[in-house]
Design a protein around this motif. Structure first.
Motif, PDB file in Angstrom:
ATOM      1  N   ARG A  45       0.815  -1.163   0.070  1.00 36.37           N
ATOM      2  CA  ARG A  45      -0.296  -0.255  -0.053  1.00 36.37           C
ATOM      3  C   ARG A  45       0.710   1.135  -0.035  1.00 36.37           C
ATOM      4  O   ARG A  45       0.253   2.411  -0.407  1.00 36.37           O
ATOM      5  N   ALA A  46       2.082   1.075   0.656  1.00 30.17           N
ATOM      6  CA  ALA A  46       3.014   2.483   0.471  1.00 30.17           C
ATOM      7  C   ALA A  46       3.612   2.765  -0.666  1.00 30.17           C
ATOM      8  O   ALA A  46       4.177   1.859  -1.445  1.00 30.17           O
ATOM      9  N   GLU A  47       3.706   4.088  -1.284  1.00 35.49           N
ATOM     10  CA  GLU A  47       4.083   4.431  -2.484  1.00 35.49           C
ATOM     11  C   GLU A  47       5.274   5.697  -2.226  1.00 35.49           C
ATOM     12  O   GLU A  47       6.102   5.704  -2.959  1.00 35.49           O
ATOM     13  N   SER A  48       5.233   6.375  -1.009  1.00 36.57           N
ATOM     14  CA  SER A  48       5.926   7.365  -0.780  1.00 36.57           C
ATOM     15  C   SER A  48       6.258   7.404   0.722  1.00 36.57           C
ATOM     16  O   SER A  48       5.435   7.048   1.568  1.00 36.57           O
ATOM     17  N   ALA A  49       7.361   8.120   1.396  1.00 36.41           N
ATOM     18  CA  ALA A  49       7.600   8.071   2.798  1.00 36.41           C
ATOM     19  C   ALA A  49       7.877   9.796   2.553  1.00 36.41           C
ATOM     20  O   ALA A  49       8.880  10.060   2.050  1.00 36.41           O
ATOM     21  N   GLU A  50       7.327  10.554   3.886  1.00 31.92           N
ATOM     22  CA  GLU A  50       7.769  11.798   4.129  1.00 31.92           C
ATOM     23  C   GLU A  50       8.297  11.777   5.399  1.00 31.92           C
ATOM     24  O   GLU A  50       7.741  11.033   6.464  1.00 31.92           O
ATOM     25  N   MET A  51       9.562  12.367   5.789  1.00 31.14           N
ATOM     26  CA  MET A  51      10.085  12.498   6.969  1.00 31.14           C
ATOM     27  C   MET A  51      10.268  13.726   7.438  1.00 31.14           C
ATOM     28  O   MET A  51      10.719  14.756   6.819  1.00 31.14           O
ATOM     29  N   GLU A  52      10.353  14.001   8.734  1.00 32.05           N
ATOM     30  CA  GLU A  52      10.412  15.236   9.224  1.00 32.05           C
ATOM     31  C   GLU A  52      11.762  14.772  10.413  1.00 32.05           C
ATOM     32  O   GLU A  52      11.468  13.999  11.243  1.00 32.05           O
ATOM     33  N   VAL A  53      12.920  15.319  10.114  1.00 36.37           N
ATOM     34  CA  VAL A  53      13.886  14.963  11.174  1.00 36.37           C
ATOM     35  C   VAL A  53      14.404  16.121  11.798  1.00 36.37           C
ATOM     36  O   VAL A  53      14.786  17.278  11.377  1.00 36.37           O
ATOM     37  N   CYS A  54      14.482  16.018  13.235  1.00 34.63           N
ATOM     38  CA  CYS A  54      14.718  17.122  14.004  1.00 34.63           C
ATOM     39  C   CYS A  54      15.904  16.826  15.177  1.00 34.63           C
ATOM     40  O   CYS A  54      16.115  15.956  15.704  1.00 34.63           O
ATOM     41  N   TRP A  55      16.624  17.948  15.332  1.00 30.95           N
ATOM     42  CA  TRP A  55      17.737  17.954  15.997  1.00 30.95           C
ATOM     43  C   TRP A  55      18.126  19.402  16.495  1.00 30.95           C
ATOM     44  O   TRP A  55      17.741  20.236  15.575  1.00 30.95           O
ATOM     45  N   ASP A  56      18.665  19.761  17.734  1.00 24.31           N
ATOM     46  CA  ASP A  56      18.900  21.055  17.976  1.00 24.31           C
ATOM     47  C   ASP A  56      18.044  22.023  17.894  1.00 24.31           C
ATOM     48  O   ASP A  56      17.911  23.247  17.491  1.00 24.31           O
ATOM     49  N   GLY A  57      16.623  21.709  18.110  1.00 20.30           N
ATOM     50  CA  GLY A  57      15.522  22.620  17.879  1.00 20.30           C
ATOM     51  C   GLY A  57      15.029  23.048  16.460  1.00 20.30           C
ATOM     52  O   GLY A  57      14.182  23.917  16.361  1.00 20.30           O
ATOM     53  N   SER A  58      15.516  22.511  15.676  1.00 24.51           N
ATOM     54  CA  SER A  58      15.023  22.549  14.077  1.00 24.51           C
ATOM     55  C   SER A  58      14.862  21.166  13.517  1.00 24.51           C
ATOM     56  O   SER A  58      15.443  20.248  13.772  1.00 24.51           O
ATOM     57  N   CYS A  59      14.018  21.491  12.315  1.00 23.54           N
ATOM     58  CA  CYS A  59      13.709  20.138  11.632  1.00 23.54           C
ATOM     59  C   CYS A  59      13.993  20.303   9.923  1.00 23.54           C
ATOM     60  O   CYS A  59      13.841  21.503   9.624  1.00 23.54           O
ATOM     61  N   GLU A  60      14.343  19.330   9.625  1.00 19.91           N
ATOM     62  CA  GLU A  60      14.488  19.201   8.014  1.00 19.91           C
ATOM     63  C   GLU A  60      13.285  18.256   7.634  1.00 19.91           C
ATOM     64  O   GLU A  60      13.181  17.073   8.183  1.00 19.91           O
ATOM     65  N   ARG A  61      12.751  18.585   6.653  1.00 21.06           N
ATOM     66  CA  ARG A  61      11.791  17.621   5.856  1.00 21.06           C
ATOM     67  C   ARG A  61      12.267  17.047   4.643  1.00 21.06           C
ATOM     68  O   ARG A  61      13.073  17.683   3.703  1.00 21.06           O
ATOM     69  N   THR A  62      11.968  15.759   4.363  1.00 23.48           N
ATOM     70  CA  THR A  62      12.383  15.242   3.185  1.00 23.48           C
ATOM     71  C   THR A  62      11.453  14.103   2.832  1.00 23.48           C
ATOM     72  O   THR A  62      10.548  13.774   3.429  1.00 23.48           O
ATOM     73  N   ARG A  63      11.422  13.662   1.518  1.00 23.77           N
ATOM     74  CA  ARG A  63      10.522  12.817   0.799  1.00 23.77           C
ATOM     75  C   ARG A  63      11.148  11.649   0.140  1.00 23.77           C
ATOM     76  O   ARG A  63      12.283  12.054  -0.407  1.00 23.77           O
ATOM     77  N   ALA A  64      10.511  10.456   0.227  1.00 25.41           N
ATOM     78  CA  ALA A  64      11.431   9.412  -0.569  1.00 25.41           C
ATOM     79  C   ALA A  64      10.285   8.726  -1.433  1.00 25.41           C
ATOM     80  O   ALA A  64       9.250   8.085  -0.594  1.00 25.41           O
ATOM     81  N   ASP A  65      10.604   8.317  -2.691  1.00 25.64           N
ATOM     82  CA  ASP A  65       9.716   7.494  -3.384  1.00 25.64           C
ATOM     83  C   ASP A  65       9.909   6.182  -2.875  1.00 25.64           C
ATOM     84  O   ASP A  65      11.367   5.867  -2.833  1.00 25.64           O
ATOM     85  N   LEU A  66       9.153   5.114  -2.788  1.00 19.27           N
ATOM     86  CA  LEU A  66       9.309   3.633  -2.474  1.00 19.27           C
ATOM     87  C   LEU A  66       9.443   2.744  -3.638  1.00 19.27           C
ATOM     88  O   LEU A  66       8.586   2.952  -4.593  1.00 19.27           O
ATOM     89  N   TYR A  67      10.443   2.119  -3.810  1.00 13.59           N
ATOM     90  CA  TYR A  67      10.791   1.255  -4.966  1.00 13.59           C
ATOM     91  C   TYR A  67      10.738  -0.355  -4.343  1.00 13.59           C
ATOM     92  O   TYR A  67      11.049  -0.573  -3.468  1.00 13.59           O
TER      93      TYR A  67
END
Length: 161
Positions: A45-67
């Motif tokens: 059922r999964a086609e993609s993954a979104e991630m919010e990665v946080c450290w030191d009070g800030s966050c980075e967002r990224t997206r990954a297609d799943l293969y």
């Protein structure tokens, strides 16, 4: 005497190679970010993954297609050549770039989405990204990155690799 020359030459070459301090490092790098492995049957059922990665009070967002993931198949040999085909599994995998990712504990909020971009799983886990050595330790460190696995039951965990 000629019969001894070939083995002596071979021995000299082997000793020279064994004593050499030369290290050959390729241009292979290590991506900085988070890898995701999704196990079946959830992977269907999964086609993609979104991630919010946080450290030191800030966050980075990224997206990954799943293969689709693969595993090694049966080895076949013909003469001096052997090969192994890739056999599909029911799992999936992807990678999200995260610039500036540190080599210390971070929080990752993972959302798996279906083909219609609807969330099918949301989990948070603490992970510790590690530097990787794609050419061995004498060629320098790459990375860091972390590897996550979503188990069939939806459990999210950090994987060793």
């Amino acid at each position: 005497m000629h019969r001894l020359a070939a083995p002596a030459l071979l021995l000299a070459l082997l000793l020279t190679a064994a004593c050499s301090d030369e290290v050959i490092c390729t241009a292979i790098g290590t991506p900085v970010g988070v890898s995701v492995n999704v196990k079946a049957p959830l992977a269907a059922r999964a086609e993609s993954a979104e991630m919010e990665v946080c450290w030191d009070g800030s966050c980075e967002r990224t997206r990954a297609d799943l293969y689709p993931s693969t595993r090694p198949g049966t080895q076949t040999c013909s003469g001096d050549s052997c090969g192994v085909s890739a056999v599909p599994t029911a799992d999936k995998h992807g990678f999200g770039d995260v610039q500036g990712l540190p080599k210390r504990q971070v929080q990752v909020r993972l959302t798996l989405r279906d083909a219609g971009s609807e969330p099918i799983l949301e989990r948070t886990v603490a992970v510790t990204p590690k530097g990787r050595f794609p050419n061995g330790p004498r060629c320098g460190e790459g990375g860091p990155n972390a590897v996550l696995t979503v188990e069939a039951d939806g459990t999210l965990r950090e994987s060793a690799d």
